[in-house]
Scaffold this active site. Structure first.
Site, short mmCIF file in Angstrom:
data_model
loop_
_atom_site.label_atom_id
_atom_site.label_comp_id
_atom_site.label_asym_id
_atom_site.label_seq_id
_atom_site.Cartn_x
_atom_site.Cartn_y
_atom_site.Cartn_z
N HIS A 45 0.84 -1.16 0.10
CA HIS A 45 0.03 0.08 -0.19
C HIS A 45 0.91 1.15 0.03
O HIS A 45 1.85 0.96 0.59
CB HIS A 45 -0.69 -0.01 1.35
CG HIS A 45 -1.89 1.06 1.46
ND1 HIS A 45 -1.48 2.10 1.85
CD2 HIS A 45 -3.20 0.81 1.28
CE1 HIS A 45 -3.00 2.90 1.73
NE2 HIS A 45 -3.72 2.04 1.50
N CYS B 267 -4.55 2.57 -3.78
CA CYS B 267 -3.33 2.88 -3.19
C CYS B 267 -2.24 1.89 -3.30
O CYS B 267 -1.65 1.85 -2.32
CB CYS B 267 -3.70 3.37 -1.76
SG CYS B 267 -4.91 4.63 -1.25
N LYS C 3 -10.46 -0.74 10.54
CA LYS C 3 -10.82 -1.91 9.74
C LYS C 3 -11.14 -3.15 10.44
O LYS C 3 -11.35 -4.26 9.94
CB LYS C 3 -9.38 -2.21 8.87
CG LYS C 3 -9.17 -1.09 7.77
CD LYS C 3 -8.05 -1.43 6.92
CE LYS C 3 -7.43 -0.32 6.08
NZ LYS C 3 -8.22 0.08 5.09
N GLN D 150 -4.59 -5.29 6.70
CA GLN D 150 -5.64 -6.35 6.41
C GLN D 150 -5.54 -7.78 6.82
O GLN D 150 -6.28 -8.46 6.25
CB GLN D 150 -5.40 -6.35 4.77
CG GLN D 150 -5.48 -5.14 3.85
CD GLN D 150 -7.14 -4.50 3.97
OE1 GLN D 150 -8.19 -5.30 4.09
NE2 GLN D 150 -7.19 -3.42 3.58
N ASP E 276 2.96 -4.76 7.94
CA ASP E 276 1.52 -3.85 7.92
C ASP E 276 0.47 -5.05 8.15
O ASP E 276 0.21 -5.84 6.92
CB ASP E 276 1.68 -3.45 6.59
CG ASP E 276 0.42 -2.68 6.36
OD1 ASP E 276 -0.42 -2.57 6.95
OD2 ASP E 276 0.36 -1.89 5.08
#
Ligand code: PMP
Length: 405
Positions: free
Chosen positions: A123, A364, A226, A203, A200
């Protein structure tokens, strides 16, 4: 135990909303998730009952709010299985967490010519902060490529290391391809070279069980919004020895031990990284969201969303002209696609008029789009509150749009 999806859906008032007089089919969970009633109630409860600035007040209300904020930190610690709650820093989200590490890590550990390894599927929030540091300090990025299925090439990854490599920073799950990267292996390979790793988890944390001690990464970051929590709050997990070592990111109240015009000393962890009034309302609502998903069970959530993904893949693959991007063997509930020559934006707009909320564009991740040789995709991303019936509505909607063109 199997999830009772209809009961779960009743916890999310927005899911019974109609758009254009059609039932909302919300398939943009990768962008943000809807909120269960308990999370919104918690926000309201806190403002009405526990609102006082924390850590500074001697009065009852401030102490109560402080305790709630620190209890939220312990909830996050337990959720990620971190060793200590001192390893949990509240931030505004994944983006701020990555910027914090990029800035503080570069200041402490990098000089001109040093390198950070990222992957082709990052991202922008795990690319641009490093480019800002590159402009400041002359560091550079090395990029792990992927194969045709959208899986990272671990052999190529091994070849990227050299004596200038200072950090590896990669996504656990791709927001475009849904690929679940083998982060444990990625960490192991980096550690063989004596290089720390940041993951990261924007997700991954909402969709698969995460144990930071098991993964052994030095830093792990995610966003509250999220994972069914409020916007504006997120988390940086960092191993204590690393957080101790890094300098503060921002200066201000809360992060100091003492201040004079001659010399300031910094507070202990985790407060060193929480300058200013923290989002003590958001932190407790995030903790509520984590308790909610924990009560459902992360393993159950993963299994159900996987079932939904497989069902959706089969349905969509049957559509003429369908191209799905991301065929990794380990995949989370994200489906990026294009149909024939239909522009992703047209597909998204027309699906929207059928009540179906999907994402369109580059998500993104423009470097990933360049690697795929496309401008953008349509993306459906699933949550445990989505149903096979909704997938049917999506498939029928796509078919309808296809016939229009
Ligand atoms: N990383 C990934 C993989 C993401 O999907 C996102 C959000 N789309 C981010 C980082 C940024 O998260 P936020 O905007 O919540 O900071």
């Amino acid at each position: 135990m199997a999830l009772d999806i209809q009961a779960i859906r009743r916890d999310f008032p927005i899911l019974s909303k109609k758009v254009y007089n059609k039932p909302l089919v919300y398939l943009d969970n990768g962008a943000t998730t809807q909120k269960p009633r308990c999370v919104v109630d918690k926000l309201v409860y806190n403002y009405y009952n526990e609102n006082a600035n924390i850590h500074r007040g001697v009065h009852f209300l401030s102490q109560e709010a402080t305790e709630a904020h620190e209890e939220a930190r312990r909830t996050v610690q337990q959720f990620l299985n971190a060793r200590s709650s001192d390893e949990i820093v509240f931030t505004r989200g994944t983006t701020e967490s990555i910027n914090l590490v990029a800035s503080s890590f570069t200041d402490e550990c990098m000089s001109a010519g040093d390198e950070v390894i990222v992957s082709v599927m990052e991202h922008h929030s795990n690319i641009v902060p490093w480019q800002i540091q590159a402009a400041r300090k002359g560091i550079s990025l090395r990029v792990i490529p992927m194969n045709e299925r959208g899986e990272l090439d671990l052999e190529a990854y091994r070849q990227l290391f050299n004596e200038k490599t200072r950090l590896v920073s990669v996504a656990h799950v791709s927001n475009v391809l849904g690929t679940v990267n083998p982060v444990k292996e990625i960490v192991r390979i980096a550690h063989e070279q004596g290089v720390p790793v940041m993951i990261d988890g924007a997700q991954s944390v909402p969709h698969i069980p995460v144990d930071v001690q098991d993964l052994d990464a030095e830093f792990y970051v995610f966003s509250g919004h999220k994972i069914y929590g409020p916007t504006g709050i997120g988390v940086l997990y960092g191993k204590e020895e690393w957080l101790d070592r890094l300098p503060p990111y921002q200066g201000g109240g809360e992060m100091i031990a003492s201040v004079s015009f001659e010399k300031t000393t910094f507070n202990e962890l985790p407060f060193k990284f929480e300058a200013g009034t923290p989002d003590f309302i958001g932190s407790t609502a995030l903790a509520e969201a984590l308790r909610y998903v924990q009560a459902l069970g992360m393993a159950e959530i993963e299994a159900y969303e996987h079932e939904l993904l497989r069902y959706a893949e089969a349905k969509l693959e049957a559509i003429e002209g369908m191209r799905i991007f991301g065929k990794a063997r380990e995949k989370s509930g994200v489906l990026s696609f294009l149909v024939g020559n239909i522009h992703h934006y047209d597909m998204g707009m027309l699906l929207d008029h059928l009540g179906i909320a999907v994402r369109t564009g580059h998500h993104c991740a423009q470097p990933l789009m360049q690697a795929l040789g496309i401008e953008g995709t349509v993306r459906a991303s699933f949550s445990f509150y989505n149903t096979k019936e909704e997938v049917d509505v999506l498939a029928a909607g796509i078919e309808r749009v296809r016939k229009m063109f």
